[in-house]
Write a protein that holds these residues in place. Structure first.
Motif, PDB file in Angstrom:
ATOM      1  N   GLN A 269      -3.853  -0.342   3.560  1.00  0.00           N
ATOM      2  CA  GLN A 269      -4.878   0.665   3.825  1.00  0.00           C
ATOM      3  C   GLN A 269      -5.610   0.377   5.138  1.00  0.00           C
ATOM      4  O   GLN A 269      -6.022  -0.755   5.391  1.00  0.00           O
ATOM      5  CB  GLN A 269      -5.883   0.708   2.680  1.00  0.00           C
ATOM      6  CG  GLN A 269      -5.287   1.082   1.337  1.00  0.00           C
ATOM      7  CD  GLN A 269      -6.308   1.053   0.236  1.00  0.00           C
ATOM      8  OE1 GLN A 269      -7.196   1.914   0.161  1.00  0.00           O
ATOM      9  NE2 GLN A 269      -6.202   0.058  -0.628  1.00  0.00           N
ATOM     10  N   LYS A 270      -5.779   1.445   5.948  1.00  0.00           N
ATOM     11  CA  LYS A 270      -6.439   1.311   7.244  1.00  0.00           C
ATOM     12  C   LYS A 270      -7.349   2.504   7.508  1.00  0.00           C
ATOM     13  O   LYS A 270      -7.119   3.598   7.010  1.00  0.00           O
ATOM     14  CB  LYS A 270      -5.400   1.224   8.375  1.00  0.00           C
ATOM     15  CG  LYS A 270      -4.485   0.021   8.292  1.00  0.00           C
ATOM     16  CD  LYS A 270      -3.463   0.032   9.424  1.00  0.00           C
ATOM     17  CE  LYS A 270      -2.528  -1.163   9.322  1.00  0.00           C
ATOM     18  NZ  LYS A 270      -1.510  -1.159  10.407  1.00  0.00           N
ATOM     19  N   LEU A 271      -8.388   2.249   8.301  1.00  0.00           N
ATOM     20  CA  LEU A 271      -9.234   3.301   8.826  1.00  0.00           C
ATOM     21  C   LEU A 271      -9.085   3.316  10.340  1.00  0.00           C
ATOM     22  O   LEU A 271      -8.986   2.254  10.967  1.00  0.00           O
ATOM     23  CB  LEU A 271     -10.700   3.079   8.459  1.00  0.00           C
ATOM     24  CG  LEU A 271     -11.116   3.361   7.016  1.00  0.00           C
ATOM     25  CD1 LEU A 271     -12.591   3.021   6.825  1.00  0.00           C
ATOM     26  CD2 LEU A 271     -10.863   4.826   6.655  1.00  0.00           C
ATOM     27  N   ALA A 272      -9.078   4.515  10.940  1.00  0.00           N
ATOM     28  CA  ALA A 272      -8.892   4.618  12.379  1.00  0.00           C
ATOM     29  C   ALA A 272      -9.873   5.617  12.975  1.00  0.00           C
ATOM     30  O   ALA A 272     -10.182   6.643  12.376  1.00  0.00           O
ATOM     31  CB  ALA A 272      -7.463   5.050  12.689  1.00  0.00           C
ATOM     32  N   LEU A 273     -10.350   5.292  14.172  1.00  0.00           N
ATOM     33  CA  LEU A 273     -11.245   6.171  14.912  1.00  0.00           C
ATOM     34  C   LEU A 273     -10.748   6.227  16.348  1.00  0.00           C
ATOM     35  O   LEU A 273     -10.435   5.192  16.937  1.00  0.00           O
ATOM     36  CB  LEU A 273     -12.685   5.652  14.860  1.00  0.00           C
ATOM     37  CG  LEU A 273     -13.731   6.435  15.633  1.00  0.00           C
ATOM     38  CD1 LEU A 273     -13.940   7.819  15.006  1.00  0.00           C
ATOM     39  CD2 LEU A 273     -15.048   5.675  15.677  1.00  0.00           C
TER      40      LEU A 273
ATOM     41  N   TYR B 174      -9.169   8.801  10.831  1.00  0.00           N
ATOM     42  CA  TYR B 174      -8.038   8.836   9.899  1.00  0.00           C
ATOM     43  C   TYR B 174      -8.139   7.733   8.853  1.00  0.00           C
ATOM     44  O   TYR B 174      -8.652   6.639   9.118  1.00  0.00           O
ATOM     45  CB  TYR B 174      -6.721   8.654  10.661  1.00  0.00           C
ATOM     46  CG  TYR B 174      -6.068   9.952  11.083  1.00  0.00           C
ATOM     47  CD1 TYR B 174      -5.033  10.510  10.335  1.00  0.00           C
ATOM     48  CD2 TYR B 174      -6.485  10.622  12.226  1.00  0.00           C
ATOM     49  CE1 TYR B 174      -4.432  11.699  10.722  1.00  0.00           C
ATOM     50  CE2 TYR B 174      -5.890  11.806  12.619  1.00  0.00           C
ATOM     51  CZ  TYR B 174      -4.869  12.342  11.866  1.00  0.00           C
ATOM     52  OH  TYR B 174      -4.280  13.512  12.239  1.00  0.00           O
ATOM     53  N   TYR B 175      -7.617   8.060   7.671  1.00  0.00           N
ATOM     54  CA  TYR B 175      -7.380   7.073   6.604  1.00  0.00           C
ATOM     55  C   TYR B 175      -5.880   7.010   6.394  1.00  0.00           C
ATOM     56  O   TYR B 175      -5.227   8.037   6.189  1.00  0.00           O
ATOM     57  CB  TYR B 175      -8.092   7.494   5.322  1.00  0.00           C
ATOM     58  CG  TYR B 175      -7.716   6.671   4.109  1.00  0.00           C
ATOM     59  CD1 TYR B 175      -7.947   5.298   4.057  1.00  0.00           C
ATOM     60  CD2 TYR B 175      -7.106   7.273   3.001  1.00  0.00           C
ATOM     61  CE1 TYR B 175      -7.601   4.536   2.947  1.00  0.00           C
ATOM     62  CE2 TYR B 175      -6.764   6.541   1.884  1.00  0.00           C
ATOM     63  CZ  TYR B 175      -7.012   5.172   1.864  1.00  0.00           C
ATOM     64  OH  TYR B 175      -6.658   4.429   0.758  1.00  0.00           O
TER      65      TYR B 175
ATOM     66  N   LEU C 119     -15.104   6.699  24.338  1.00  0.00           N
ATOM     67  CA  LEU C 119     -13.771   6.128  24.426  1.00  0.00           C
ATOM     68  C   LEU C 119     -13.726   4.735  23.813  1.00  0.00           C
ATOM     69  O   LEU C 119     -12.758   4.353  23.167  1.00  0.00           O
ATOM     70  CB  LEU C 119     -13.318   6.069  25.898  1.00  0.00           C
ATOM     71  CG  LEU C 119     -12.937   7.414  26.519  1.00  0.00           C
ATOM     72  CD1 LEU C 119     -12.633   7.220  28.000  1.00  0.00           C
ATOM     73  CD2 LEU C 119     -11.755   8.028  25.814  1.00  0.00           C
ATOM     74  N   PHE C 120     -14.783   3.967  24.021  1.00  0.00           N
ATOM     75  CA  PHE C 120     -14.790   2.618  23.455  1.00  0.00           C
ATOM     76  C   PHE C 120     -14.813   2.669  21.935  1.00  0.00           C
ATOM     77  O   PHE C 120     -14.055   1.977  21.249  1.00  0.00           O
ATOM     78  CB  PHE C 120     -15.998   1.840  23.966  1.00  0.00           C
ATOM     79  CG  PHE C 120     -16.158   0.511  23.279  1.00  0.00           C
ATOM     80  CD1 PHE C 120     -15.341  -0.553  23.615  1.00  0.00           C
ATOM     81  CD2 PHE C 120     -17.092   0.335  22.277  1.00  0.00           C
ATOM     82  CE1 PHE C 120     -15.468  -1.766  22.974  1.00  0.00           C
ATOM     83  CE2 PHE C 120     -17.230  -0.875  21.639  1.00  0.00           C
ATOM     84  CZ  PHE C 120     -16.417  -1.935  21.984  1.00  0.00           C
ATOM     85  N   LEU C 121     -15.707   3.501  21.395  1.00  0.00           N
ATOM     86  CA  LEU C 121     -15.818   3.573  19.937  1.00  0.00           C
ATOM     87  C   LEU C 121     -14.525   4.045  19.304  1.00  0.00           C
ATOM     88  O   LEU C 121     -14.089   3.538  18.287  1.00  0.00           O
ATOM     89  CB  LEU C 121     -16.966   4.525  19.557  1.00  0.00           C
ATOM     90  CG  LEU C 121     -18.374   4.021  19.860  1.00  0.00           C
ATOM     91  CD1 LEU C 121     -19.392   5.102  19.522  1.00  0.00           C
ATOM     92  CD2 LEU C 121     -18.682   2.740  19.104  1.00  0.00           C
TER      93      LEU C 121
ATOM     94  N   GLN D 199      -8.264   3.741  20.839  1.00  0.00           N
ATOM     95  CA  GLN D 199      -8.109   3.846  19.393  1.00  0.00           C
ATOM     96  C   GLN D 199      -8.468   2.521  18.742  1.00  0.00           C
ATOM     97  O   GLN D 199      -8.015   1.470  19.173  1.00  0.00           O
ATOM     98  CB  GLN D 199      -6.657   4.215  19.077  1.00  0.00           C
ATOM     99  CG  GLN D 199      -6.520   5.030  17.827  1.00  0.00           C
ATOM    100  CD  GLN D 199      -5.126   5.635  17.694  1.00  0.00           C
ATOM    101  OE1 GLN D 199      -4.302   5.530  18.585  1.00  0.00           O
ATOM    102  NE2 GLN D 199      -4.856   6.256  16.577  1.00  0.00           N
ATOM    103  N   LEU D 200      -9.276   2.589  17.690  1.00  0.00           N
ATOM    104  CA  LEU D 200      -9.717   1.412  16.958  1.00  0.00           C
ATOM    105  C   LEU D 200      -9.250   1.494  15.517  1.00  0.00           C
ATOM    106  O   LEU D 200      -9.437   2.502  14.854  1.00  0.00           O
ATOM    107  CB  LEU D 200     -11.237   1.313  17.004  1.00  0.00           C
ATOM    108  CG  LEU D 200     -11.867   0.155  16.233  1.00  0.00           C
ATOM    109  CD1 LEU D 200     -11.539  -1.171  16.873  1.00  0.00           C
ATOM    110  CD2 LEU D 200     -13.370   0.320  16.154  1.00  0.00           C
TER     111      LEU D 200
END
Length: 297
Positions: free
Chosen positions: A214-218, A249-250, A42-44, A203-204
């Protein structure tokens, strides 16, 4: 951070369920996974900013090997400060049969969703939504023919708190409570009458570049639920852990346009399913969102 995430989960459960539910959650989680592992995941994933600009998360499409999800939506600012926004979308899902990996093989779901967001304080946001879903049901044995169609009407509310972790990182923790009512294709009763479901998500988000935003999401999300059944007898199921959804996600904005695109992957780990023994249900997802600025009436 683990303590914070678990605290928000407890608040959601006690707010909507009986007090004994918290003990049941702890017991079942400790049996399925160690709490330590749950908190780490959950943290990551919590670093995947589930802000209003975040992706439209795929729904669960049942047991399968692979699935495809695509949504087209409109995001509209409702005030000049951008504190209130609305997101409406329609979407479809496809999935494979249990014996192959063709994610476009079978129709899985059709969704119409409308959600209103309000950032009412620094780092804090709530939202409320209504949704309609139409989902074919298939036989559990080959050749997996369509058996019937299930309809769902859903309302839910969500509370989120965001942490700014420097200039490029954002961590958002969300609690979402849902009420789900089920019917068959002719609006008659089905085996499951209705369901109360609690979802806890972290969510990070990492800002890759200001160019095209542009973003990256995990992210990682744990789902807990209790259902009222019509068949075989009118009764309640036990409240407990059902699924874990992990996604990456990108996200970017199409140059010189009001459109944003989200492309991602999700792994749906369904408790006691066939797919969990093969790493879960693997999703490919793509969303297109039209962003409309605020216009004073």
């Amino acid at each position: 951070m683990s303590k914070y995430i678990f605290c928000t989960s407890s608040w959601a459960v006690t707010g909507f369920m009986i007090p004994q539910s918290l003990k049941l959650i702890l017991k079942q989680l400790s049996m399925m996974f160690s709490l330590k592992k749950i908190f780490i995941v959950l943290f990551l994933t919590g670093l995947t900013g589930s802000s209003i600009q975040a992706q439209i998360s795929p729904p669960g499409l049942g047991d399968a090997n692979s699935a495809f999800w695509s949504a087209v939506g409109v995001r509209r600012k409702l005030d000049s400060l951008g504190e209130k926004q609305a997101l409406s979308y329609i979407a479809i899902g496809r999935k494979s049969s249990p014996d192959h990996h063709n994610m476009f093989s079978k129709q899985a779901i059709f969704v119409v969703n409308h959600e209103v967001y309000h950032s009412f304080a620094l780092h804090q946001q709530y939202s409320y939504a209504i949704s309609y879903r139409r989902q074919p049901q298939y036989e559990s044995t080959a050749p997996y023919e369509k058996e019937n169609t299930e309809q769902e009407f859903r309302i839910y509310g969500r509370y989120a708190y965001t942490f700014d972790l420097g200039e490029k990182w954002k961590l958002k923790n969300t609690v979402r409570q849902e009420f789900r009512k089920f019917f068959d294709a002719d609006f008659r009763k089905v085996e499951e009458d209705f369901q109360l479901r609690t979802r806890v998500k972290s969510q990070l988000t990492y800002n890759l570049s200001p160019k095209n935003n542009q973003k990256l999401a995990l992210s990682a999300e744990a789902l807990f639920s209790i259902s009222h059944l019509n068949e075989p007898d009118s009764q309640w199921t036990s409240f407990g852990y059902r699924e874990m959804r992990i996604a990456a996600y990108y996200m970017f904005t199409i140059p010189h346009s009001p459109f944003t695109v989200d492309i991602g992957y999700m792994d749906d780990l369904i408790r006691d399913s066939r797919s969990i023994h093969h790493g879960g249900v693997h999703y490919l997802a793509a969303d297109l969102i039209w962003n409309i600025p605020y216009h004073k009436k």
